[in-house]
Write a protein that holds these residues in place. Structure first.
Motif, short mmCIF file in Angstrom:
data_model
loop_
_atom_site.label_atom_id
_atom_site.label_comp_id
_atom_site.label_asym_id
_atom_site.label_seq_id
_atom_site.Cartn_x
_atom_site.Cartn_y
_atom_site.Cartn_z
N ALA A 146 3.02 -0.25 -5.68
CA ALA A 146 1.88 -1.08 -6.09
C ALA A 146 0.74 -1.00 -5.07
CB ALA A 146 2.34 -2.53 -6.27
N ARG A 147 1.08 -0.95 -3.78
CA ARG A 147 0.04 -0.89 -2.75
C ARG A 147 -0.80 0.37 -2.89
NH1 ARG A 147 0.54 1.29 2.49
NH2 ARG A 147 -1.01 0.53 3.99
N GLN A 148 -0.15 1.49 -3.16
CA GLN A 148 -0.88 2.74 -3.30
C GLN A 148 -1.72 2.74 -4.59
OE1 GLN A 148 -1.10 4.43 -0.80
NE2 GLN A 148 0.78 5.29 0.04
N ARG A 149 -1.15 2.26 -5.67
CA ARG A 149 -1.90 2.22 -6.92
C ARG A 149 -3.14 1.32 -6.78
NH1 ARG A 149 3.20 1.48 -9.25
NH2 ARG A 149 2.65 -0.68 -9.79
N GLY A 150 -3.01 0.26 -5.99
CA GLY A 150 -4.15 -0.63 -5.79
C GLY A 150 -5.29 0.02 -5.03
N ARG A 151 -4.99 1.09 -4.30
CA ARG A 151 -6.04 1.79 -3.55
C ARG A 151 -6.75 2.86 -4.39
NH1 ARG A 151 -3.25 2.91 2.43
NH2 ARG A 151 -3.67 0.82 3.29
N ALA A 152 -6.16 3.21 -5.51
CA ALA A 152 -6.73 4.30 -6.31
C ALA A 152 -8.18 4.06 -6.70
CB ALA A 152 -5.86 4.53 -7.55
N PRO A 153 -8.59 2.85 -7.14
CA PRO A 153 -10.00 2.66 -7.53
C PRO A 153 -10.98 2.96 -6.40
CG PRO A 153 -8.67 0.85 -8.37
CD PRO A 153 -7.79 1.64 -7.46
N ASP A 154 -10.61 2.66 -5.15
CA ASP A 154 -11.50 2.95 -4.03
C ASP A 154 -11.75 4.46 -3.90
OD1 ASP A 154 -11.29 0.26 -3.59
OD2 ASP A 154 -9.81 0.45 -1.98
N VAL A 155 -10.72 5.24 -4.16
CA VAL A 155 -10.85 6.70 -4.04
C VAL A 155 -11.58 7.26 -5.26
CG1 VAL A 155 -9.58 8.84 -3.67
CG2 VAL A 155 -8.71 6.71 -2.70
N VAL A 156 -11.35 6.68 -6.43
CA VAL A 156 -12.09 7.10 -7.63
C VAL A 156 -13.59 6.95 -7.42
CG1 VAL A 156 -12.56 6.54 -10.05
CG2 VAL A 156 -10.20 6.62 -9.22
N LEU A 157 -14.01 5.86 -6.79
CA LEU A 157 -15.43 5.64 -6.54
C LEU A 157 -16.03 6.75 -5.69
CD1 LEU A 157 -15.47 1.77 -5.90
CD2 LEU A 157 -16.31 2.99 -7.92
N VAL A 158 -15.29 7.22 -4.70
CA VAL A 158 -15.79 8.30 -3.84
C VAL A 158 -15.90 9.58 -4.65
CG1 VAL A 158 -15.33 9.70 -1.80
CG2 VAL A 158 -14.82 7.24 -1.77
N ALA A 159 -14.85 9.93 -5.40
CA ALA A 159 -14.89 11.16 -6.20
C ALA A 159 -16.05 11.12 -7.19
CB ALA A 159 -13.57 11.34 -6.95
N HIS A 160 -16.25 9.98 -7.83
CA HIS A 160 -17.33 9.85 -8.82
C HIS A 160 -18.69 9.98 -8.16
CE1 HIS A 160 -20.04 7.64 -11.64
NE2 HIS A 160 -19.38 8.40 -12.51
N ALA A 161 -18.88 9.38 -7.00
CA ALA A 161 -20.16 9.48 -6.30
C ALA A 161 -20.47 10.92 -5.92
CB ALA A 161 -20.15 8.59 -5.06
N LEU A 162 -19.44 11.67 -5.54
CA LEU A 162 -19.66 13.06 -5.13
C LEU A 162 -20.02 13.95 -6.32
CD1 LEU A 162 -16.81 13.48 -2.48
CD2 LEU A 162 -19.27 13.26 -2.06
N VAL A 163 -19.42 13.72 -7.49
CA VAL A 163 -19.76 14.55 -8.65
C VAL A 163 -21.09 14.13 -9.27
CG1 VAL A 163 -17.34 15.03 -9.17
CG2 VAL A 163 -18.49 13.13 -10.33
N GLU A 164 -21.54 12.91 -8.99
CA GLU A 164 -22.81 12.43 -9.53
C GLU A 164 -23.98 12.72 -8.61
OE1 GLU A 164 -23.55 11.07 -12.49
OE2 GLU A 164 -21.50 11.57 -13.06
N ASP A 165 -23.76 13.49 -7.57
CA ASP A 165 -24.82 13.89 -6.65
C ASP A 165 -25.48 12.71 -5.94
OD1 ASP A 165 -24.44 16.58 -7.12
OD2 ASP A 165 -25.85 16.65 -8.79
N GLU A 166 -24.70 11.67 -5.69
CA GLU A 166 -25.22 10.59 -4.85
C GLU A 166 -25.47 11.15 -3.45
OE1 GLU A 166 -25.97 7.47 -5.47
OE2 GLU A 166 -25.35 7.44 -7.57
N PRO A 167 -26.49 10.66 -2.74
CA PRO A 167 -26.71 11.13 -1.36
C PRO A 167 -25.44 10.90 -0.53
CG PRO A 167 -28.56 9.81 -2.12
CD PRO A 167 -27.50 9.67 -3.17
#
Length: 700
Positions: free
Chosen positions: A656-677
């Motif tokens: 559960a602890r690891q699954r709870g961290r997944a959204p934080d990492v999704v945000l980084v991946a999404h920002a990188l594919v969306e060309d955020e600075p």
């Protein structure tokens, strides 16, 4: 009348143990390079004074049944030594000639008094004590001082670190010490501490090479020591290949020099042929790219035709004889391929093409069934040759149902340019009446464990089945950006050993249990990555697919942007809002910056070194800014993939602890594919800082 001589009895096990103790003492004494100079000086002084022996070292080790005094004495003749053991219950001396090059005592003479069982118990205890002996405070300080003295030889940014420094005497002694430690142990393996040191000292590759040559050609050969050096060689070749993958020119030069040394050893027959073959196979084991010219040269050096036969006739005769013998030794086509892979560095693509045809035309079914697996050869010409060979034999009497099934599966694992001739072969086989075999039943009760992703982008998958007393243990290695790079499997492992192997795996990298769906995603992404690079996965992945039930594995590389968008849309509405994103970045930064996994993520290679070399080493802020502006922008797609795959892993774990961290990492991946600075993604600044730190600590 000739004088009758009494033959010298062969040394028994106690004598051999005493010699081993003497070798350990001499090896430990001369581990310090300064002691060799002390020995030379004392020997010279002793000759002038006429002393018969010169004491070099004396120590006492407390044993369970009394103290044992150990003395090393230099005899008058150069390299001649005496080791004396004095114990209340026995006494023993070992005389011999010490080889400084391979650390071996030769021409030994042993004398002893006392009961055999007491001496045997004492020598076993001494070996254990000497093997486990650590440094005292003074020795540790001396070692650190020696390391400090070598600091000037280690290049840092601004010192033109174009390549590693030459190996020092300290490096050479540690290589010998590691090899001896492996040779004494139950398993020919390098421990984690020594692995780390070898990875940081690629300049020891030629040292290991020459030490192996010396051990293999020694008059008094130690097979365990030879195997230890072979293990170290394969490992160091892999570490140097990592540097080659990152673009370091010195790694190319070092591997080229190793290839030239192999050619010379083969031409000169300087070591036993089996040892030479093992050195060549280390290239394959380490996955070092071998050029066609080197393959030809190694083939010429290793395979010398008889004078009374022309080369083509000799090659064909030798090859067919080898195949007949091989068919008797293997039980599956995968074993055939494994045997060929072992000699891969010595088999030019032209010869492998020829072998595909010979295998297809073989009277042995197990050899014919190996040809579809050759469709996964690294060389496109060999893959085309395998397709042509299969087309020649696409009939029920020469192509088995399993061979056709494997060819159909592999069709989706090879580059698009290789598929048309294979499609034509499949059509011909089906029209000719060849049936498609059924998939074998997968191993039952499989457990899947996937590791985190390390700094090189590597992620391992471990698979176990513990249904009975004997189980299955295997795995595969994926390098994101490259594809599946290795597989291994053992179908006959005790449950206890599986548990031990799992514990060891957890020590090297965190592993979490995952479901089969994640495994399928990971493997198919790896297959697709290789195909997009006009490459293929390793042949043994087909064996793994049959064992694990990978019936649907195809080249399905994830669309990183589409997958990141999908995962982002599944987040709670608040988490997708600007405020939620900022909170997620801050929350993720708090744990990622402290997590061992993420602290190993950074950029390296000559491009990084060149970008930072123009800046003062004391201005790390400017260096980090240079990484953010000059290095990371071109790498953001790779980093997006890594964060995305990490998010998928976190979601797939049962914790559960690891699954709870997944959204934080999704945000980084999404920002990188969306060309955020990049500046808007805090963890990227951490990666930039880690890049600077890693580069300052070791530029290459």
């Amino acid at each position: 009348m000739a004088k009758r001589t009494t033959p010298v009895p062969d040394p028994d096990e106690v004598d051999q143990s005493l010699v081993h103790v003497a070798e350990m003492l001499l090896s430990d004494y001369f581990f310090d390079p300064d002691n060799e100079q002390v020995y030379k000086r004392k020997l010279s002084d002793g000759r002038r004074t006429g002393d018969g022996t010169t004491e070099l070292e004396r120590q006492t080790i407390e044993l369970a049944d009394g103290a044992c005094e150990l003395r090393i004495e230099a005899l008058k003749t150069w390299t001649q030594f005496r080791v004396t053991l004095s114990h209340p219950a026995f006494a023993a001396t070992v005389d011999g000639s010490w080889s400084f090059e391979i650390e071996e005592l030769r021409q030994t003479r042993v004398s002893r008094t006392g009961e055999t069982n007491i001496i045997e118990t004492a020598t076993d205890a001494l070996i254990e004590e000497l093997d486990d002996a650590g440094m005292d405070d003074e020795e540790f300080a001396d070692l650190m001082a020696a390391l400090d003295d070598d600091d000037d030889d280690v290049p840092l940014i601004g010192d033109d670190p174009s390549e590693p420094p030459a190996a020092t005497p300290l490096d050479r002694n540690r290589v010998k010490a590691i090899a001896k430690r492996i040779a004494r142990g139950a398993h020919a393996d390098v421990n984690l501490e020594d692995r780390g040191w070898l990875e940081q000292t690629p300049q020891t590759l030629p040292v290991i090479t020459e030490a192996l040559v010396s051990a293999a050609s020694a008059t008094k050969r130690d097979d365990d020591l030879v195997l230890a050096y072979q293990s170290m060689l394969a490992l160091q070749l892999e570490f140097v290949r990592y540097r080659q993958d990152r673009g370091w020119d010195w790694a190319d030069d070092m591997l080229e020099a190793f290839g030239e040394r192999l050619i010379a050893l083969g031409d000169q027959v300087a070591i036993p042929q089996d040892d030479w073959f093992m050195m060549c196979s280390a290239l394959t084991q380490a996955r070092v790219p071998v050029s066609k010219s080197l393959q030809m040269a190694l083939a010429d050096a290793g395979f010398k035709p008889e004078e009374d036969l022309g080369p083509p006739e000799q090659m064909l005769e030798t090859l067919r004889g080898f195949m007949d013998e091989l068919s008797k030794m293997v039980s599956s086509p995968f074993e055939v391929i494994h045997s060929l892979q072992t000699a891969g560095a010595m088999l030019p693509s032209m010869l492998r093409q020829f072998m595909a045809t010979e295998l297809a035309l073989s009277p042995h079914a197990v050899l014919r069934d190996a040809v579809p697996i050759m469709l996964l050869d690294d060389d496109a010409e060999v893959r085309q040759g395998a397709s042509a060979a299969l087309e020649q034999t696409a009939r029920p009497d020469t192509m088995s149902p399993d061979a056709l099934r494997r060819a159909i599966v592999v069709r989706n694992w090879i580059p698009a340019a290789d598929r048309p001739p294979l499609d034509a072969m499949v059509r011909k086989a089906r029209l000719g009446g060849v049936e498609t075999g059924a998939w074998p039943r997968a191993i039952p009760d499989l457990e899947f464990y996937a590791s985190t992703i390390d700094g090189s982008g590597a992620q391992s998958l471990l698979v176990a089945s513990r249904a009975g007393k004997k189980g299955f243990f295997g795995g595969l290695l994926v390098r994101h950006g490259t594809g599946v790079v290795d597989t291994w499997a053992d179908p006959d492992v005790s449950r206890g050993k599986i548990a031990k192997l799992m514990r060891e795996a957890q020590m090297s990298a965190p592993h979490a249990r995952v479901d089969k769906a994640f495994v399928d995603t990971l493997v198919q992404h790896g297959i697709g990555t290789a195909v997009d690079r006009n490459a293929v996965p390793p042949p043994m992945l087909l064996d793994m697919a049959e064992l694990l039930g990978g019936t649907e594995w195809k080249d399905r590389r994830l669309d990183i942007k589409a997958e990141a968008d999908r995962m982002f849309e599944l987040l709670d509405p608040h988490d997708r809002s600007p405020e939620g994103i900022a909170e997620g970045f801050a929350r993720g930064l708090a744990w990622m910056a402290e997590d061992d996994v993420f602290t190993s993520w950074y950029e390296d290679g000559p491009r990084v070194q060149q970008a930072l070399a123009k800046l003062p080493r004391t201005d790390q802020a400017a260096m980090a800014e240079a990484v953010m502006n000059e290095i990371l922008p071109d790498k953001r797609t790779e980093w997006a993939e890594r964060f995305l795959m990490m998010a998928l892993w976190l979601q797939a774990t049962g914790e559960a602890r690891q699954r709870g961290r997944a959204p934080d990492v999704v945000l980084v991946a999404h920002a990188l594919v969306e060309d955020e600075p990049l500046e808007a993604v805090p963890i990227m600044a951490v990666i930039a800082a880690q890049t600077v730190r890693a580069t300052l600590l070791g530029a290459w």
